[in-house]
Scaffold this active site. Structure first.
Site, PDB file in Angstrom:
ATOM      1  N   ARG A  74       0.796  -1.287  -0.151  1.00 47.60           N
ATOM      2  CA  ARG A  74      -0.022   0.157  -0.265  1.00 47.60           C
ATOM      3  C   ARG A  74       0.946   1.260  -0.040  1.00 47.60           C
ATOM      4  O   ARG A  74       0.492   2.215  -0.547  1.00 47.60           O
ATOM      5  CB  ARG A  74      -0.919  -0.188   1.311  1.00 47.60           C
ATOM      6  CG  ARG A  74      -2.017  -0.852   1.071  1.00 47.60           C
ATOM      7  CD  ARG A  74      -3.105  -0.960   2.055  1.00 47.60           C
ATOM      8  NE  ARG A  74      -2.515  -1.806   3.356  1.00 47.60           N
ATOM      9  CZ  ARG A  74      -3.225  -2.383   4.191  1.00 47.60           C
ATOM     10  NH1 ARG A  74      -4.521  -2.041   4.140  1.00 47.60           N
ATOM     11  NH2 ARG A  74      -2.762  -2.943   5.369  1.00 47.60           N
ATOM     12  N   HIS A 211       3.286 -23.618   7.362  1.00 43.54           N
ATOM     13  CA  HIS A 211       4.874 -23.917   7.118  1.00 43.54           C
ATOM     14  C   HIS A 211       5.283 -24.998   7.827  1.00 43.54           C
ATOM     15  O   HIS A 211       6.444 -25.782   7.446  1.00 43.54           O
ATOM     16  CB  HIS A 211       5.598 -22.793   7.350  1.00 43.54           C
ATOM     17  CG  HIS A 211       5.840 -22.295   8.769  1.00 43.54           C
ATOM     18  ND1 HIS A 211       4.888 -21.790   9.658  1.00 43.54           N
ATOM     19  CD2 HIS A 211       7.046 -22.570   9.606  1.00 43.54           C
ATOM     20  CE1 HIS A 211       5.380 -21.741  11.001  1.00 43.54           C
ATOM     21  NE2 HIS A 211       6.718 -22.435  11.070  1.00 43.54           N
ATOM     22  N   LYS A 215       8.250 -28.530   6.849  1.00 49.77           N
ATOM     23  CA  LYS A 215       9.418 -28.880   7.477  1.00 49.77           C
ATOM     24  C   LYS A 215       9.758 -30.336   7.114  1.00 49.77           C
ATOM     25  O   LYS A 215       9.076 -31.102   7.158  1.00 49.77           O
ATOM     26  CB  LYS A 215       9.573 -28.521   9.122  1.00 49.77           C
ATOM     27  CG  LYS A 215       9.085 -27.321   9.338  1.00 49.77           C
ATOM     28  CD  LYS A 215       8.878 -27.300  11.171  1.00 49.77           C
ATOM     29  CE  LYS A 215       8.429 -25.752  11.452  1.00 49.77           C
ATOM     30  NZ  LYS A 215       9.525 -25.070  11.881  1.00 49.77           N
ATOM     31  N   GLU A 249       7.661 -22.899  22.909  1.00 52.06           N
ATOM     32  CA  GLU A 249       8.772 -21.910  22.211  1.00 52.06           C
ATOM     33  C   GLU A 249       9.448 -21.305  23.507  1.00 52.06           C
ATOM     34  O   GLU A 249       8.433 -21.030  24.548  1.00 52.06           O
ATOM     35  CB  GLU A 249       7.813 -20.900  21.267  1.00 52.06           C
ATOM     36  CG  GLU A 249       7.264 -21.519  20.307  1.00 52.06           C
ATOM     37  CD  GLU A 249       6.637 -20.523  19.255  1.00 52.06           C
ATOM     38  OE1 GLU A 249       7.407 -19.886  18.453  1.00 52.06           O
ATOM     39  OE2 GLU A 249       5.724 -20.070  19.658  1.00 52.06           O
ATOM     40  N   ASP A 268      -3.663 -19.584  17.106  1.00 49.11           N
ATOM     41  CA  ASP A 268      -2.486 -19.415  16.487  1.00 49.11           C
ATOM     42  C   ASP A 268      -1.644 -20.751  16.182  1.00 49.11           C
ATOM     43  O   ASP A 268      -0.945 -20.941  15.009  1.00 49.11           O
ATOM     44  CB  ASP A 268      -1.478 -18.671  17.478  1.00 49.11           C
ATOM     45  CG  ASP A 268      -0.167 -18.298  16.670  1.00 49.11           C
ATOM     46  OD1 ASP A 268      -0.110 -17.726  15.499  1.00 49.11           O
ATOM     47  OD2 ASP A 268       0.794 -18.391  17.382  1.00 49.11           O
ATOM     48  N   HIS A 273      -0.750 -25.974  12.618  1.00 49.89           N
ATOM     49  CA  HIS A 273       0.495 -26.785  13.123  1.00 49.89           C
ATOM     50  C   HIS A 273       0.272 -28.006  13.844  1.00 49.89           C
ATOM     51  O   HIS A 273       0.554 -28.983  13.291  1.00 49.89           O
ATOM     52  CB  HIS A 273       1.653 -25.922  13.729  1.00 49.89           C
ATOM     53  CG  HIS A 273       1.678 -24.377  12.960  1.00 49.89           C
ATOM     54  ND1 HIS A 273       1.698 -24.327  11.795  1.00 49.89           N
ATOM     55  CD2 HIS A 273       2.123 -23.320  13.622  1.00 49.89           C
ATOM     56  CE1 HIS A 273       1.855 -23.016  11.577  1.00 49.89           C
ATOM     57  NE2 HIS A 273       2.292 -22.411  12.526  1.00 49.89           N
ATOM     58  N   LYS A 373       4.204 -19.867  24.621  1.00 55.50           N
ATOM     59  CA  LYS A 373       5.243 -19.033  24.510  1.00 55.50           C
ATOM     60  C   LYS A 373       5.930 -18.753  25.857  1.00 55.50           C
ATOM     61  O   LYS A 373       5.331 -19.222  26.857  1.00 55.50           O
ATOM     62  CB  LYS A 373       4.415 -17.542  24.157  1.00 55.50           C
ATOM     63  CG  LYS A 373       3.884 -17.692  22.945  1.00 55.50           C
ATOM     64  CD  LYS A 373       4.743 -17.219  21.638  1.00 55.50           C
ATOM     65  CE  LYS A 373       3.878 -17.201  20.233  1.00 55.50           C
ATOM     66  NZ  LYS A 373       4.801 -17.335  19.200  1.00 55.50           N
TER      67      LYS A 373
HETATM   68  C1  BG6 Z   1       3.680 -19.126  13.457  1.00 59.25           C
HETATM   69  C2  BG6 Z   1       3.038 -18.568  14.642  1.00 59.25           C
HETATM   70  O1  BG6 Z   1       2.677 -19.729  12.530  1.00 59.25           O
HETATM   71  O2  BG6 Z   1       4.547 -20.311  13.928  1.00 59.25           O
HETATM   72  C3  BG6 Z   1       3.980 -18.112  15.834  1.00 59.25           C
HETATM   73  O3  BG6 Z   1       2.324 -17.544  14.461  1.00 59.25           O
HETATM   74  C4  BG6 Z   1       5.045 -19.210  16.097  1.00 59.25           C
HETATM   75  O4  BG6 Z   1       3.159 -17.680  16.868  1.00 59.25           O
HETATM   76  C5  BG6 Z   1       5.582 -19.852  14.822  1.00 59.25           C
HETATM   77  O5  BG6 Z   1       5.960 -18.663  16.770  1.00 59.25           O
HETATM   78  C6  BG6 Z   1       6.329 -21.123  15.100  1.00 59.25           C
HETATM   79  O6  BG6 Z   1       6.949 -21.440  14.008  1.00 59.25           O
HETATM   80  P1  BG6 Z   1       8.326 -22.317  14.150  1.00 59.25           P
HETATM   81  O7  BG6 Z   1       8.740 -22.666  12.655  1.00 59.25           O
HETATM   82  O8  BG6 Z   1       9.441 -21.236  14.478  1.00 59.25           O
HETATM   83  O9  BG6 Z   1       8.289 -23.455  14.949  1.00 59.25           O
END
Ligand code: BG6
Length: 521
Positions: A74, A211, A215, A249, A268, A273, A373
């Site tokens: 934007r 994502h 992995k 994490e 999240d 995941h 977290k």
């Molecule tokens: C993301 C989340 O999809 O995945 C984040 O929004 C998280 O909050 C992250 O930290 C973790 O990904 P990875 O690859 O670091 O385990």
């Protein structure tokens, strides 16, 4: 992934004979000419993940020669500043591994185009035109990938306007659209997003990215299960006591308070995941290693998950929020003191759940899932704990109960697989000790998750993206739970674990009351 795929509706006419590049011991196919149009080009994801992934792909000669990136944002920005920003970001991410020549080569293929996402006319008059000019310049034909690295609030504008401008049409090439998570925030919004996407695009054009699926170690779950004959016969409720899936994490929410306050850990991490890890662990063998059959089996797992009783949620789910504490020896603030977070926030930063998959294979086997977290460690793993032997003939000779066999799939870091079993301690007549058989990737990971994601979209392989029915099924499971938790949230309940700890005490009780324990983080 460089594997066969759901390519039924692929009407590519820009196909050239495949060429391969050897990386490590692996031959990887170089995609056909194409362009990547990134919406959200000045955003964090583009800088932190997408352009660095493109840089590495380029450095490994995995990008097609005929290729360019059109960054759309934007903001008004000169193309030179865009190129410079992207190169700076890549240098920051690979400080030791940055090669100036490769960086410059990639930068020469980056363009920037400012766009008002909501102006339908601008797509028709300007974006379409700009794309055609660049396609002619780079000779990429009509293979286009639209990547939405934008906040969900603008997904709809962009998708609808791409459709209105006829940019979603596959016209002599492939047109794919990549949608980053969060894919909705509940069942209703996910369905709406699917509906909007399907008005302009067909399912085979849509890549709902997770994502985690990209992995290497997550891709290995299926290989490990279905390419070895020794584990699959034991992979059921007769031999498995329970499964634990941990995505821990040690980082906090970084600069993402705006997003995280609205999302929290359940939205999240779980419908995407963690449930994908669960599906890969629990699914039946697909008839073929192909996107369609693999996605079919995953959805069956989601359909078999037993809904939580909303009036007895405490038996199945525990949430938490971090308070101040220490990580890596440094004092850190609690969630409510993070910049941008409400001082009275009831957003959970930790959740643990007990889930049952009610089907023939898994009846009665609990799946304990947890994510949070600011925990003591960064660790993602799946652990399969087997039942004890049916008759313990050594029990009158041993003082302690023996540890059951445990198979651990280590997703990250220290990627690998280990199996714990009992062996005789040399010396005394009856003395057992647990030993561990260990396989480690030892840094052999060739491509990072976003590199695979981009390659797969270019190849037209939907294996690593999530299908419409899977998205809706996981939200159907979680939405009532999240709504109940949100409607009963109390300010006084949080914080309930210290940063740098292993989570709330209630989470330990969730599993301990079943006579089991979490694996250490
Ligand atoms: C993301 C989340 O999809 O995945 C984040 O929004 C998280 O909050 C992250 O930290 C973790 O990904 P990875 O690859 O670091 O385990």
């Amino acid at each position: 992934m460089n594997l066969p795929s759901d390519k039924t509706a692929d009407n590519s006419m820009c196909h050239v004979d495949p060429t391969y590049q050897k990386i490590g011991g692996c031959e990887i196919e170089i995609p056909n000419p194409c362009c990547l149009i990134i919406f959200g080009a000045s955003g964090d994801l583009t800088k932190r993940k997408l352009v660095p992934a493109l840089y590495r792909l380029h450095k490994n000669n995995l990008l097609p020669e005929k290729f360019f990136v059109l960054g759309v944002g934007r903001m008004e920005m000169h193309i030179d500043s865009f190129r410079e920003d992207m190169l700076t970001a890549v240098k920051e991410i690979f400080p030791e591994d940055f090669n100036h020549a490769y960086g410059e080569e990639l930068a020469a293929k980056l363009y920037y185009f400012p766009l008002d996402y909501s102006s339908s006319e601008s797509y028709i008059k300007f974006l379409a035109n700009q794309l055609s000019l660049l396609e002619a310049k780079h000779n990429t034909g009509r293979n286009r990938i639209f990547y939405l690295a934008i906040p969900p609030t603008v997904f709809e504008d962009v998708i609808v306007n791409l459709g209105n401008a006829d940019l979603s049409r596959e016209d002599g090439g492939r047109t794919h659209i990549v949608v980053e998570k969060p894919f909705g925030r509940d069942l209703k919004s996910a369905k709406r997003l699917n509906r909007i996407l399907k008005k302009s695009f067909q399912e085979h054009q849509i890549y709902r990215i997770d994502h985690y699926l990209a992995k290497e170690t997550v891709q290995d779950i299926m290989m490990f299960r279905f390419a070895n004959s020794i584990f699959e016969p034991l992979w059921n409720n007769k031999y498995i006591d329970h499964v634990q899936i941990t995505v821990a994490e040690n980082i906090g929410i970084e600069q993402r308070a705006g997003y995280y306050e609205e999302s929290g850990v359940i939205r999240d991490m779980f419908p995407n995941h963690i449930f994908q890890l669960l599906a890969l662990t629990a699914m039946e063998p697909p008839v073929k290693f192909d996107a369609g059959p693999v996605r079919d089996e995953k959805v069956k797992v989601f359909r078999s998950m037993r809904p939580f009783p909303l009036d007895g949620l405490g038996e199945y789910i525990v949430t938490g929020q971090y308070g101040a504490g220490k990580t890596n020896g440094n004092a850190v603030v609690g969630y409510r003191e993070e910049s941008g977070v409400s001082r009275q926030s009831t957003t959970p930063t930790f959740a643990a759940m007990k889930i049952f998959v009610d089907n023939w294979r898994w009846k009665g086997v609990p799946f304990y899932l947890r994510s949070g977290k600011r925990l003591s460690n960064k660790k993602t793993e799946i652990s399969i704990q087997f039942k004890p032997v049916p008759h313990m003939m050594f029990s009158n000779l041993l003082n302690e109960p023996i540890e059951p066999n445990t198979l651990v799939l280590r997703v990250q870091p220290d990627e690998g697989i280990n199996l714990l079993f009992q062996a005789k301690e040399p010396g005394s007549k009856v003395c057992l000790r647990p030993v561990i058989m260990d396989f480690s990737y030892q840094g052999e990971i060739l491509l990072d998750a976003y590199e695979w994601v981009l390659l797969d979209c270019m190849h037209g392989d939907t294996m690593l993206s999530v299908r419409e029915d899977a998205v809706e099924q996981t939200w159907a499971f979680l939405t009532p739970v999240i709504e109940r938790l949100e409607s009963t949230a109390q300010i006084g309940k949080f914080p309930n674990y210290a940063a740098g700890s292993s989570g709330p005490t209630e989470a330990a009780l969730l599993i301990e009351k079943d006579g089991r324990g979490w694996r250490p983080l």
